[in-house]
Scaffold this motif. Structure first.
Motif, short mmCIF file in Angstrom:
data_model
loop_
_atom_site.label_atom_id
_atom_site.label_comp_id
_atom_site.label_asym_id
_atom_site.label_seq_id
_atom_site.Cartn_x
_atom_site.Cartn_y
_atom_site.Cartn_z
N ALA A 69 1.01 -0.87 0.20
CA ALA A 69 -0.09 0.19 0.12
C ALA A 69 1.36 1.11 0.13
CB ALA A 69 -0.57 -0.22 1.16
N VAL A 70 2.57 1.34 0.48
CA VAL A 70 3.16 2.37 0.53
C VAL A 70 3.72 2.27 -0.84
CG1 VAL A 70 5.18 3.25 1.40
CG2 VAL A 70 3.76 1.91 3.46
N GLU A 71 3.54 1.64 -1.55
CA GLU A 71 4.22 1.32 -2.82
C GLU A 71 3.20 1.88 -3.70
OE1 GLU A 71 7.59 0.89 -3.75
OE2 GLU A 71 7.89 1.47 -1.96
N ASN A 72 1.86 1.37 -3.61
CA ASN A 72 0.79 2.29 -4.09
C ASN A 72 0.08 3.78 -3.87
OD1 ASN A 72 0.43 -0.44 -5.58
ND2 ASN A 72 -1.29 -1.45 -3.98
N THR A 73 0.32 4.05 -2.90
CA THR A 73 0.29 5.39 -2.92
C THR A 73 1.72 6.63 -3.15
OG1 THR A 73 -0.96 4.52 -0.83
CG2 THR A 73 -0.25 6.90 -0.85
N SER A 74 2.19 5.65 -3.11
CA SER A 74 3.66 6.55 -3.17
C SER A 74 3.95 6.90 -5.00
CB SER A 74 5.12 5.84 -3.35
OG SER A 74 5.35 5.77 -1.78
N GLN A 75 2.47 6.40 -6.30
CA GLN A 75 2.55 6.45 -7.30
C GLN A 75 1.74 7.06 -8.40
OE1 GLN A 75 4.70 4.49 -9.01
NE2 GLN A 75 5.81 3.78 -7.49
N GLU A 76 0.68 7.48 -7.41
CA GLU A 76 -0.33 8.04 -7.10
C GLU A 76 -0.53 10.19 -6.38
OE1 GLU A 76 -4.26 7.10 -8.47
OE2 GLU A 76 -3.72 5.72 -7.65
N SER A 77 -1.07 11.04 -7.06
CA SER A 77 -0.80 11.95 -5.91
C SER A 77 -2.23 12.58 -5.53
CB SER A 77 -1.61 13.31 -7.19
OG SER A 77 -2.16 13.59 -8.16
N TYR A 78 -2.43 12.95 -3.83
CA TYR A 78 -3.12 13.41 -3.36
C TYR A 78 -3.15 14.13 -2.25
CZ TYR A 78 0.63 11.29 -0.65
OH TYR A 78 1.93 11.34 -0.28
N ARG A 79 -4.16 14.50 -1.74
CA ARG A 79 -5.08 15.23 -1.01
C ARG A 79 -4.36 14.54 0.27
NH1 ARG A 79 -5.81 20.38 -2.89
NH2 ARG A 79 -6.55 20.09 -5.13
N ILE A 80 -4.74 15.83 1.61
CA ILE A 80 -4.26 15.24 2.76
C ILE A 80 -4.51 16.20 3.67
CG2 ILE A 80 -2.23 13.93 2.54
CD1 ILE A 80 -1.50 16.94 5.15
N HIS A 81 -5.10 15.73 5.36
CA HIS A 81 -5.87 16.18 6.01
C HIS A 81 -5.07 15.66 7.39
CE1 HIS A 81 -7.82 19.17 8.77
NE2 HIS A 81 -8.27 18.04 9.16
N THR A 82 -4.26 16.64 8.17
CA THR A 82 -3.54 16.02 9.89
C THR A 82 -3.95 16.59 10.84
OG1 THR A 82 -1.63 15.33 7.96
CG2 THR A 82 -1.15 15.40 10.37
N THR A 83 -4.25 15.85 11.32
CA THR A 83 -4.60 16.32 12.69
C THR A 83 -3.52 16.37 13.85
OG1 THR A 83 -7.09 16.48 12.78
CG2 THR A 83 -6.29 16.84 14.76
N ALA A 84 -2.92 16.74 14.17
CA ALA A 84 -2.01 16.66 15.73
C ALA A 84 -1.81 17.29 16.73
CB ALA A 84 -0.50 16.77 15.19
N GLY A 85 -2.63 16.87 17.96
CA GLY A 85 -2.92 17.44 19.01
C GLY A 85 -4.06 19.05 18.33
N GLU A 86 -3.28 19.51 18.91
CA GLU A 86 -4.32 21.39 18.25
C GLU A 86 -4.49 21.72 17.25
OE1 GLU A 86 -3.99 23.97 21.28
OE2 GLU A 86 -5.43 22.94 22.76
N ARG A 87 -2.95 21.00 16.11
CA ARG A 87 -2.59 22.14 15.42
C ARG A 87 -3.32 20.88 13.58
NH1 ARG A 87 3.63 20.95 14.90
NH2 ARG A 87 2.74 18.85 16.32
N GLU A 88 -3.69 21.56 12.80
CA GLU A 88 -4.18 20.64 11.45
C GLU A 88 -3.47 20.73 10.85
OE1 GLU A 88 -8.45 21.13 11.19
OE2 GLU A 88 -8.86 20.51 13.25
N PHE A 89 -3.35 20.58 9.37
CA PHE A 89 -2.29 20.65 8.10
C PHE A 89 -3.47 20.19 6.98
CE2 PHE A 89 0.13 19.36 11.71
CZ PHE A 89 1.42 20.72 11.69
N ASP A 90 -3.73 20.86 6.00
CA ASP A 90 -4.02 20.30 4.62
C ASP A 90 -3.22 20.84 3.86
OD1 ASP A 90 -7.20 20.16 5.09
OD2 ASP A 90 -7.08 22.16 5.89
N GLY A 91 -2.99 19.57 2.74
CA GLY A 91 -1.88 19.78 1.96
C GLY A 91 -2.66 19.47 0.72
N ALA A 92 -1.07 19.02 -0.21
CA ALA A 92 -1.45 18.19 -1.84
C ALA A 92 0.60 17.74 -2.14
CB ALA A 92 -1.88 18.72 -2.97
N PHE A 93 0.67 16.34 -1.77
CA PHE A 93 1.32 16.01 -2.84
C PHE A 93 1.31 15.11 -4.34
CE2 PHE A 93 2.23 16.38 1.61
CZ PHE A 93 3.79 16.90 1.83
N ASP A 94 2.64 15.60 -4.99
CA ASP A 94 2.58 14.84 -6.51
C ASP A 94 4.40 13.34 -6.25
OD1 ASP A 94 3.20 13.30 -8.82
OD2 ASP A 94 2.11 14.92 -9.77
N PRO A 95 3.65 12.60 -5.27
CA PRO A 95 5.53 11.35 -5.41
C PRO A 95 6.27 11.36 -6.18
CG PRO A 95 2.99 10.79 -4.36
CD PRO A 95 3.25 11.20 -5.11
#
Length: 267
Positions: A69-95
């Protein structure tokens, strides 16, 4: 009473039987034994063949499925939303193109372009540039690197899942527009893994993989705190356009920090 005597009695009792019928033919005992042996062998072979057909093919291990699954995810672009404690992050990646962007809720922005990372803190106009690979985290044990990288560089964090141990399938998983499997995992603690305190720290987590073999959800936390960093992956195949900031807005670090040899003083 022997066989001859039995035959005589049967003959007298059934003298009107049709010609050519023998009520008690001689038994070919030796021949029968010879026939039974190959029949038994054929029966055993048929049983083995039946088992081979009924039994399912060997399934991939849970760890192998997560690594795939790690390999497959590394072959496509995607968006992310991350929550770490009170902090939140939004982003996009094209590996594949090695570009990405993350924006924190306070306005801090991070851009990934090739081997470089550009960071502009909230309210600032100048970008700081550094190598994408953090030397400290590169040398850190996987448990520390995964937890710390999850909100900062999700693609790099995914690669640390290769080191996960005790990976187990724990049921089904689903989200908006997808279904799949849930896996639990751990990252072993090693003495001195806490970069600050020098204590022994491990990590545990959950990863959801969709039916197309891509990572959809990742939770990871240090074993001693239990506070997870949660990242969701979505919009696979989305277009990601990221460019480096203008050169006049970038504060250049020393050359050796960028992995270049330090210039020798001229005499």
């Amino acid at each position: 009473m022997n066989e001859h005597e039995i035959r005589t009695l049967l003959t007298k009792a059934t003298e009107d039987r049709p010609a050519g019928i023998d009520l008690m033919p001689a038994l070919p005992r030796r021949r029968l034994a010879r026939v039974l042996v190959p029949l038994a062998a054929l029966g055993a072979a048929a049983t083995v063949a039946a088992v081979a057909v009924v039994l399912p093919a060997t399934q991939s291990t849970a760890q192998a499925q997560v690594v795939a699954a790690v390999e497959n995810t590394s072959q496509e672009s995607y968006r992310i939303h991350t929550t770490a404690g009170e902090r939140e992050f939004d982003g996009a990646f094209d590996p594949v193109r090695r570009v990405g962007v993350i924006t924190r809720t306070d306005g801090t922005e991070t851009r990934f372009v090739g081997d470089l990372v550009y960071v502009r803190e909230s309210g600032e106009t100048t970008w700081m540039v550094s190598p994408r690979s953090d030397a400290e985290l590169e040398q850190a044990p996987p448990a520390v690197a995964l937890v710390k990288l999850a909100p900062l560089d999700p693609q790099a964090a995914l690669q640390r899942l290769r080191s996960a141990t005790d990976v187990r399938e724990s049921g089904t998983a689903s989200g908006q527009g997808w279904t799949g499997k849930r896996f639990t995992f751990s990252l072993e603690a090693t003495a001195g893994t806490d970069l600050k305190a020098g204590a022994s720290v491990g990590a545990t987590g959950v990863v959801d993989v969709d039916d197309q073999g891509r990572v959809r959800h990742l939770e990871v936390a240090f074993s001693d705190t239990g506070h997870p960093t949660v990242t969701d992956f979505s919009d696979f195949g989305t277009q990601v356009s990221v460019t480096a900031p203008p050169a006049d807005q970038v504060q250049q670090p020393p050359a050796e920090k960028l992995g270049q040899p330090k210039a020798k003083p001229t005499s």
